[in-house]
Motif scaffolding. Sequence first.
Motif, short mmCIF file in Angstrom:
data_model
loop_
_atom_site.label_atom_id
_atom_site.label_comp_id
_atom_site.label_asym_id
_atom_site.label_seq_id
_atom_site.Cartn_x
_atom_site.Cartn_y
_atom_site.Cartn_z
N LEU A 1 10.47 -51.19 11.15
CA LEU A 1 11.39 -51.35 11.57
C LEU A 1 10.76 -52.25 13.22
CD1 LEU A 1 15.57 -51.48 11.44
CD2 LEU A 1 13.48 -53.23 10.51
N SER A 2 10.23 -51.09 13.69
CA SER A 2 9.40 -50.92 14.70
C SER A 2 7.68 -51.21 14.54
CB SER A 2 9.39 -49.74 15.78
OG SER A 2 9.36 -48.44 15.73
N HIS A 3 7.39 -51.43 13.10
CA HIS A 3 5.85 -51.61 12.71
C HIS A 3 5.78 -52.55 11.79
CE1 HIS A 3 5.53 -47.26 14.99
NE2 HIS A 3 4.51 -47.69 14.60
N ASP A 4 7.06 -53.77 12.24
CA ASP A 4 6.31 -54.61 11.16
C ASP A 4 7.31 -55.34 9.97
OD1 ASP A 4 5.01 -56.04 13.73
OD2 ASP A 4 3.34 -55.06 13.12
N ALA A 5 7.73 -54.07 9.66
CA ALA A 5 8.46 -54.14 8.76
C ALA A 5 9.00 -55.77 8.18
CB ALA A 5 9.70 -53.50 8.61
N ASP A 6 8.69 -56.26 7.25
CA ASP A 6 8.84 -57.48 6.00
C ASP A 6 10.78 -57.36 6.32
OD1 ASP A 6 9.06 -59.75 5.74
OD2 ASP A 6 7.52 -59.16 3.80
N LEU A 7 11.13 -58.35 7.05
CA LEU A 7 12.52 -58.68 6.72
C LEU A 7 12.52 -59.26 6.17
CD1 LEU A 7 14.55 -58.77 10.48
CD2 LEU A 7 14.00 -56.35 8.86
N LYS A 8 12.31 -60.60 5.25
CA LYS A 8 12.49 -61.01 4.20
C LYS A 8 11.66 -60.97 2.85
CE LYS A 8 12.14 -65.09 7.59
NZ LYS A 8 11.84 -66.47 7.37
N SER A 9 11.51 -59.94 3.32
CA SER A 9 10.58 -59.09 2.00
C SER A 9 11.64 -58.78 1.00
CB SER A 9 9.89 -57.67 1.75
OG SER A 9 10.43 -56.35 2.42
N VAL A 10 11.68 -58.66 -0.91
CA VAL A 10 12.72 -58.08 -1.81
C VAL A 10 12.23 -57.23 -2.93
CG1 VAL A 10 14.25 -60.77 -1.19
CG2 VAL A 10 12.07 -60.28 -3.10
N ASN A 11 13.17 -56.76 -3.43
CA ASN A 11 12.93 -55.66 -4.09
C ASN A 11 13.24 -56.32 -5.41
OD1 ASN A 11 15.90 -55.87 -4.64
ND2 ASN A 11 16.32 -54.45 -3.92
N ARG A 12 13.05 -55.35 -6.60
CA ARG A 12 12.36 -56.18 -8.36
C ARG A 12 14.07 -56.48 -8.80
NH1 ARG A 12 13.52 -51.36 -7.91
NH2 ARG A 12 14.12 -49.95 -8.18
N TYR A 13 15.21 -56.65 -8.09
CA TYR A 13 16.42 -57.55 -7.95
C TYR A 13 16.65 -58.82 -7.46
CZ TYR A 13 17.86 -53.55 -10.24
OH TYR A 13 17.88 -52.00 -11.18
N GLY A 14 15.45 -59.18 -6.48
CA GLY A 14 15.24 -60.25 -5.52
C GLY A 14 16.13 -60.14 -4.34
N GLY A 15 16.73 -58.89 -3.69
CA GLY A 15 17.76 -58.84 -3.03
C GLY A 15 16.91 -57.98 -1.48
N THR A 16 17.00 -57.88 -0.52
CA THR A 16 17.02 -57.46 0.75
C THR A 16 17.60 -56.51 0.62
OG1 THR A 16 18.79 -58.06 2.14
CG2 THR A 16 17.12 -59.70 2.13
N ALA A 17 16.57 -55.02 1.98
CA ALA A 17 17.68 -53.52 1.70
C ALA A 17 18.74 -53.94 2.09
CB ALA A 17 16.43 -53.30 3.28
N LEU A 18 19.34 -54.95 2.77
CA LEU A 18 20.66 -55.09 3.04
C LEU A 18 21.63 -54.66 2.01
CD1 LEU A 18 22.99 -55.03 5.42
CD2 LEU A 18 23.03 -57.81 5.30
N ILE A 19 21.18 -55.52 0.93
CA ILE A 19 22.08 -55.46 -0.16
C ILE A 19 22.35 -54.69 -0.83
CG2 ILE A 19 22.23 -56.21 -3.06
CD1 ILE A 19 21.41 -58.90 -1.32
N PRO A 20 21.13 -53.26 -1.54
CA PRO A 20 22.00 -51.92 -1.99
C PRO A 20 22.09 -51.46 -0.64
CG PRO A 20 19.48 -52.51 -1.57
CD PRO A 20 20.09 -54.13 -1.37
N ALA A 21 21.80 -51.15 0.37
CA ALA A 21 22.28 -50.38 1.90
C ALA A 21 23.95 -50.26 1.71
CB ALA A 21 22.13 -50.75 3.11
N ALA A 22 24.69 -51.82 2.18
CA ALA A 22 26.00 -52.15 1.80
C ALA A 22 26.16 -51.46 0.14
CB ALA A 22 26.40 -53.91 1.65
N GLU A 23 25.38 -52.06 -0.75
CA GLU A 23 26.72 -50.83 -2.13
C GLU A 23 26.69 -49.95 -2.37
OE1 GLU A 23 25.10 -49.24 -5.38
OE2 GLU A 23 24.16 -50.65 -4.82
N THR B 1 25.33 -61.89 -2.47
CA THR B 1 25.10 -61.27 -1.28
C THR B 1 25.74 -59.58 -0.86
OG1 THR B 1 27.54 -61.49 -0.81
CG2 THR B 1 25.80 -63.55 -0.17
N ALA B 2 25.26 -59.49 0.35
CA ALA B 2 25.80 -57.86 0.55
C ALA B 2 27.18 -57.82 0.48
CB ALA B 2 25.18 -57.87 2.36
N LEU B 3 27.37 -58.72 1.40
CA LEU B 3 29.42 -58.38 0.88
C LEU B 3 30.09 -58.57 -0.07
CD1 LEU B 3 32.14 -58.71 2.26
CD2 LEU B 3 31.60 -61.10 2.83
N LEU B 4 29.35 -58.99 -1.25
CA LEU B 4 29.67 -59.14 -2.70
C LEU B 4 29.32 -57.81 -3.37
CD1 LEU B 4 29.11 -63.11 -3.84
CD2 LEU B 4 31.31 -61.98 -4.26
#
Length: 224
Positions: free
Chosen positions: A115-137, A163-166
């Motif tokens: 995050l301190s070295h230009d992580a792309d917050l909009k990048s997605v994994n093979r499921y089309g999800g951001t890092a937040l979604i599997p972290a929440a799961e 979504t991450a909530l779902l």
Amino acid sequence: MHRRSILAYGSAWALAAIPLTSSGNEAMNDFPLHAAARNNDAARIRKLLAQGVKVDARDASGATALLAATHANQIDAAKVLIDAGADVNAKDNIHDSTYLYAGARGHLEILKMTLSHDADLKSVNRYGGTALIPAAERGHVETVRTLIDAGVEVDHVNRLGWTALLEAIILGNGGERHQKIVSLLVKAGANVNLADGEGVTPLQHARKHGYREIESILRATNAQ
């Protein structure tokens, strides 16, 4: 989503936990930087880089040495590589990057470095999800907090319609960690009425699973 699809999704994530790298002597001989990264051998990494080994060279799986270090949660190796200019957004053949994998697996120290070295917050994994979604799961509370604070979109919908909530509700266990994550997402402004692809809302999923504490959190926001 049907139970069979949910199980397949979970199985795919389990398989993804196994780094797709060459094995044994082949890995040691052909990808010495990757081997040093997996072994957390910072001195060896520095030596190889000084000898001209490219910091973002890829192995047979398409992974960089930094991603190999992240698979093993080798913090010292990751720091040396990132400080040397390794790309935290470089993806392997299955679309994992250091940033995405660290978020999904709760490797918090490496995540913070990305995050301190230009992580792309909009990048997605093979499921089309951001890092937040599997972290929440997966129930990684501090990782979820960190990603929210970094500005990851809380209502991003992946290709499964979640979504991450779902995902925290559907694939979580309803326990204390997932309760905290639901609270964090709600406080961050997550749309509590954003339904899945079949029209089922977070509240309806919580009720279906018998997650009374999560149901209570959602009801307090006038969820339907």
